[in-house]
Design a protein around this motif. Structure first.
Motif, PDB file in Angstrom:
ATOM      1  N   VAL A 135      -9.074  -6.682  78.567  1.00 16.03           N
ATOM      2  CA  VAL A 135      -7.797  -6.685  77.847  1.00 16.03           C
ATOM      3  C   VAL A 135      -7.217  -5.280  77.766  1.00 16.03           C
ATOM      4  N   VAL A 136      -5.895  -5.208  77.686  1.00 12.33           N
ATOM      5  CA  VAL A 136      -5.160  -3.993  77.360  1.00 12.33           C
ATOM      6  C   VAL A 136      -4.811  -4.052  75.884  1.00 12.33           C
ATOM      7  N   GLN A 137      -5.003  -2.953  75.178  1.00 17.27           N
ATOM      8  CA  GLN A 137      -4.777  -2.907  73.741  1.00 17.27           C
ATOM      9  C   GLN A 137      -3.546  -2.053  73.421  1.00 17.27           C
ATOM     10  N   ILE A 138      -2.667  -2.607  72.594  1.00 17.37           N
ATOM     11  CA  ILE A 138      -1.493  -1.898  72.099  1.00 17.37           C
ATOM     12  C   ILE A 138      -1.729  -1.600  70.621  1.00 17.37           C
ATOM     13  N   LEU A 139      -1.720  -0.331  70.232  1.00 22.76           N
ATOM     14  CA  LEU A 139      -2.052   0.087  68.877  1.00 22.76           C
ATOM     15  C   LEU A 139      -0.783   0.428  68.102  1.00 22.76           C
ATOM     16  N   GLU A 140      -0.712  -0.057  66.893  1.00 22.78           N
ATOM     17  CA  GLU A 140       0.432   0.192  66.011  1.00 22.78           C
ATOM     18  C   GLU A 140      -0.091   0.721  64.676  1.00 22.78           C
ATOM     19  N   GLU A 141       0.283   1.949  64.326  1.00 22.00           N
ATOM     20  CA  GLU A 141      -0.203   2.575  63.105  1.00 22.00           C
ATOM     21  C   GLU A 141       0.617   2.106  61.911  1.00 22.00           C
ATOM     22  N   HIS A 161      -1.863   6.142  57.422  1.00 27.53           N
ATOM     23  CA  HIS A 161      -2.769   7.160  57.958  1.00 27.53           C
ATOM     24  C   HIS A 161      -4.178   6.619  58.181  1.00 27.53           C
ATOM     25  N   ASN A 162      -4.567   5.510  57.527  1.00 29.73           N
ATOM     26  CA  ASN A 162      -5.919   4.978  57.695  1.00 29.73           C
ATOM     27  C   ASN A 162      -5.946   3.480  58.026  1.00 29.73           C
ATOM     28  N   LYS A 163      -4.795   2.912  58.392  1.00 25.81           N
ATOM     29  CA  LYS A 163      -4.733   1.492  58.746  1.00 25.81           C
ATOM     30  C   LYS A 163      -3.888   1.316  59.999  1.00 25.81           C
ATOM     31  N   ARG A 164      -4.285   0.358  60.829  1.00 28.13           N
ATOM     32  CA  ARG A 164      -3.492   0.073  62.018  1.00 28.13           C
ATOM     33  C   ARG A 164      -3.771  -1.323  62.528  1.00 28.13           C
ATOM     34  N   PHE A 165      -2.857  -1.812  63.373  1.00 21.46           N
ATOM     35  CA  PHE A 165      -2.978  -3.107  64.017  1.00 21.46           C
ATOM     36  C   PHE A 165      -3.219  -2.898  65.508  1.00 21.46           C
ATOM     37  N   VAL A 166      -3.991  -3.795  66.091  1.00 24.08           N
ATOM     38  CA  VAL A 166      -4.303  -3.723  67.512  1.00 24.08           C
ATOM     39  C   VAL A 166      -3.971  -5.070  68.140  1.00 24.08           C
ATOM     40  N   TRP A 167      -3.094  -5.062  69.135  1.00 23.46           N
ATOM     41  CA  TRP A 167      -2.736  -6.267  69.882  1.00 23.46           C
ATOM     42  C   TRP A 167      -3.434  -6.227  71.237  1.00 23.46           C
ATOM     43  N   GLU A 168      -3.968  -7.363  71.676  1.00 20.36           N
ATOM     44  CA  GLU A 168      -4.720  -7.424  72.929  1.00 20.36           C
ATOM     45  C   GLU A 168      -4.086  -8.437  73.875  1.00 20.36           C
ATOM     46  N   PHE A 169      -3.974  -8.063  75.143  1.00 25.90           N
ATOM     47  CA  PHE A 169      -3.448  -8.945  76.185  1.00 25.90           C
ATOM     48  C   PHE A 169      -4.294  -8.741  77.442  1.00 25.90           C
ATOM     49  N   GLY A 170      -4.779  -9.835  77.998  1.00 25.20           N
ATOM     50  CA  GLY A 170      -5.623  -9.681  79.186  1.00 25.20           C
ATOM     51  C   GLY A 170      -6.100 -11.015  79.742  1.00 25.20           C
ATOM     52  N   TYR A 184     -13.583 -20.848  85.095  1.00 26.82           N
ATOM     53  CA  TYR A 184     -12.196 -20.729  84.662  1.00 26.82           C
ATOM     54  C   TYR A 184     -11.759 -19.269  84.646  1.00 26.82           C
ATOM     55  N   VAL A 185     -10.456 -19.076  84.816  1.00 26.35           N
ATOM     56  CA  VAL A 185      -9.782 -17.799  84.602  1.00 26.35           C
ATOM     57  C   VAL A 185      -8.614 -18.099  83.668  1.00 26.35           C
ATOM     58  N   ALA A 186      -8.569 -17.425  82.539  1.00 24.35           N
ATOM     59  CA  ALA A 186      -7.588 -17.788  81.522  1.00 24.35           C
ATOM     60  C   ALA A 186      -6.917 -16.553  80.954  1.00 24.35           C
ATOM     61  N   PRO A 187      -5.600 -16.600  80.735  1.00 25.19           N
ATOM     62  CA  PRO A 187      -4.940 -15.510  79.993  1.00 25.19           C
ATOM     63  C   PRO A 187      -5.436 -15.485  78.557  1.00 25.19           C
ATOM     64  N   SER A 188      -5.581 -14.282  78.025  1.00 21.86           N
ATOM     65  CA  SER A 188      -6.144 -14.108  76.690  1.00 21.86           C
ATOM     66  C   SER A 188      -5.237 -13.216  75.861  1.00 21.86           C
ATOM     67  N   THR A 189      -5.133 -13.533  74.585  1.00 15.47           N
ATOM     68  CA  THR A 189      -4.366 -12.704  73.666  1.00 15.47           C
ATOM     69  C   THR A 189      -5.099 -12.648  72.334  1.00 15.47           C
ATOM     70  N   GLY A 190      -5.023 -11.486  71.665  1.00 14.59           N
ATOM     71  CA  GLY A 190      -5.747 -11.337  70.413  1.00 14.59           C
ATOM     72  C   GLY A 190      -5.094 -10.331  69.485  1.00 14.59           C
ATOM     73  N   PHE A 191      -5.679 -10.218  68.294  1.00 15.08           N
ATOM     74  CA  PHE A 191      -5.137  -9.363  67.242  1.00 15.08           C
ATOM     75  C   PHE A 191      -6.291  -8.852  66.384  1.00 15.08           C
ATOM     76  N   LYS A 192      -6.231  -7.578  65.993  1.00 16.50           N
ATOM     77  CA  LYS A 192      -7.217  -6.995  65.091  1.00 16.50           C
ATOM     78  C   LYS A 192      -6.534  -6.104  64.056  1.00 16.50           C
ATOM     79  N   PHE A 193      -7.102  -6.088  62.855  1.00 11.07           N
ATOM     80  CA  PHE A 193      -6.679  -5.170  61.802  1.00 11.07           C
ATOM     81  C   PHE A 193      -7.821  -4.187  61.572  1.00 11.07           C
ATOM     82  N   VAL A 194      -7.527  -2.879  61.636  1.00  7.11           N
ATOM     83  CA  VAL A 194      -8.533  -1.831  61.498  1.00  7.11           C
ATOM     84  C   VAL A 194      -8.217  -0.999  60.260  1.00  7.11           C
ATOM     85  N   HIS A 195      -9.218  -0.822  59.401  1.00  8.57           N
ATOM     86  CA  HIS A 195      -9.036  -0.053  58.172  1.00  8.57           C
ATOM     87  C   HIS A 195     -10.182   0.945  58.036  1.00  8.57           C
ATOM     88  N   GLN A 196      -9.840   2.235  57.951  1.00  3.13           N
ATOM     89  CA  GLN A 196     -10.845   3.272  57.736  1.00  3.13           C
ATOM     90  C   GLN A 196     -10.927   3.600  56.260  1.00  3.13           C
TER      91      GLN A 196
END
Length: 386
Positions: A179-185, A188-197, A226-238
């Motif tokens: 997957v490729v990850q797109i990070l959105e802040e 200063h200590n929290k962000r979202f991560v979007w995944e596509f792959g 199988y080969v399947a498109p994948s999408t995901g989401f993560k919340f990261v908190h430090q």
């Protein structure tokens, strides 16, 4: 001019000394002795990675593994002919213990008494490679995930005398996540991560059954790819200085998976037929198999909760919980390939296909449950941060 004057009068060494002195003076005048410190962004260690000293391709690399302690549950719909009166009437006999793992795996074994030994858990390693660009805006990740399990089934009963039977199943699955990850802040200590792959995976079963008293032996194999498109989401908190946690998941869906199966069966002369209980008058040896791939729809859902701890430079540890669910539907509309030893075997193979279709043809379609299995695991991970 002074150096040139000495050269004209025949003193070249004196001229060279003057020129070297001038070079030292210019160097001292144009080179600063107090350089400004290199600016380091405040979010350079978000999340708690404690970045190392080695950076190439303008980013930070992480290489690590996860040790997974897994447990699985399978659901195959109707596991016995007695679950469906129409199927029992069509088959002509009530004992069809069905493994929840394999796809083409009906048996003829007595079911009055049974003992099942199932190893539904496994311990495996899962490697992981990730890259985070220095801008903290994007990156990519690769994870390899695998699972295997076994199931042993013993049964016996009174059917024209004491009859016994044994069957075993071996199940294996493997999954590659890229997957490729797109990070959105967010702060200063929290962000979202979007995944596509993409997800590239396979599910495979190897099963066998044998009853010496009934004179029956069977081998059953099936495989889904199988080969399947994948999408995901993560919340990261430090939180604190070296701790962070991640919550999220991903899912994938493809209608273009494919399934292949093969079922080989042997009943010795005088053995009990797998269809009605009668004794065979000749050896029955045949094979049923998919001549071409069966279109299969595969759906997967992955949920994840992970705690990160980076106590030292370059080193990060993870503790997490993960739950993965796989569901698939296969439409077996085309008749299988058939190989038989003799006319009796050919008729037995045709009968086998007709009876098994009560369970498997258009599996997951109208009035049929979707086949599925789920994995839950607790894992420990280590990552070296370059």
């Amino acid at each position: 001019m002074e150096a040139e004057s000495y050269e004209e009068r025949g003193y070249p060494k004196r001229a060279n000394l003057i020129r070297e002195k001038l070079k030292r003076i210019r160097k001292d005048n144009f080179q600063t002795k107090n350089p400004e410190p290199v600016f380091i962004p405040t979010n350079s260690d978000l999340p708690a990675t404690n970045n190392g000293s080695l950076s190439f391709l303008n980013g930070t690399w992480e290489l690590g593994f996860r040790y997974l302690s897994q447990n699985a549950g399978f659901r195959s719909g109707k596991e016995w002919a007695l679950d469906d009166g129409r199927v029992a009437f069509q088959a002509g006999t009530p004992y069809f213990p069905r493994s929840p793992m394999g796809y083409q795996n009906i048996r003829t074994l007595p079911y009055q008494m049974e003992w099942e030994g199932a190893r539904k858990n496994s311990d495996t390693f899962s490697p992981r490679i990730s890259f985070l660009h220095s801008s903290k805006k994007w990156g990519f990740e690769y994870v390899y995930f695998q699972f295997y399990t076994t199931r042993n089934f013993f049964s016996f009963g009174d059917f024209g005398g004491l009859q016994t039977g044994f069957q075993t199943d071996r199940f294996f699955s493997a999954d590659h996540k890229i997957v490729v990850q797109i990070l959105e802040e967010y702060s200063h200590n929290k962000r979202f991560v979007w995944e596509f792959g993409l997800r590239l995976g396979s599910l495979s079963t190897n099963s066998a059954q044998h009853s010496q008293s009934l004179g029956q032996t069977g081998i059953f194999r099936d495989s889904i790819q199988y080969v399947a498109p994948s999408t995901g989401f993560k919340f990261v908190h430090q939180f604190f200085e070296s701790y962070s946690y991640e919550l999220g998941g991903d899912m994938f869906l493809t209608p273009i998976g494919n399934l292949k199966y093969r079922r080989d069966s042997f009943t010795s002369l005088g053995g009990v037929s797998r269809f009605g209980g009668e004794r065979t008058s000749a050896d029955e040896v045949y094979s049923l198999f998919s001549e071409k791939s069966i279109p299969t729809t595969v759906i997967g859902l992955n949920l994840l909760a992970q705690l990160n701890w980076a106590p030292f430079q370059n080193h990060k540890f993870q503790l997490g919980l993960q739950s993965i669910q796989y569901n698939w539907r296969a439409n077996e509309t085309d008749p299988p390939g058939l190989r038989a030893l003799n006319p009796e075997s050919y008729l037995a193979a045709v009968r086998d296909y007709y009876l098994s279709s009560a369970f498997y043809e258009a599996d997951g379609g109208k009035d049929r449950p979707t086949r599925s299995y789920g994995i839950s695991n607790l894992y420990f991970g280590y990552t070296y941060v370059y």
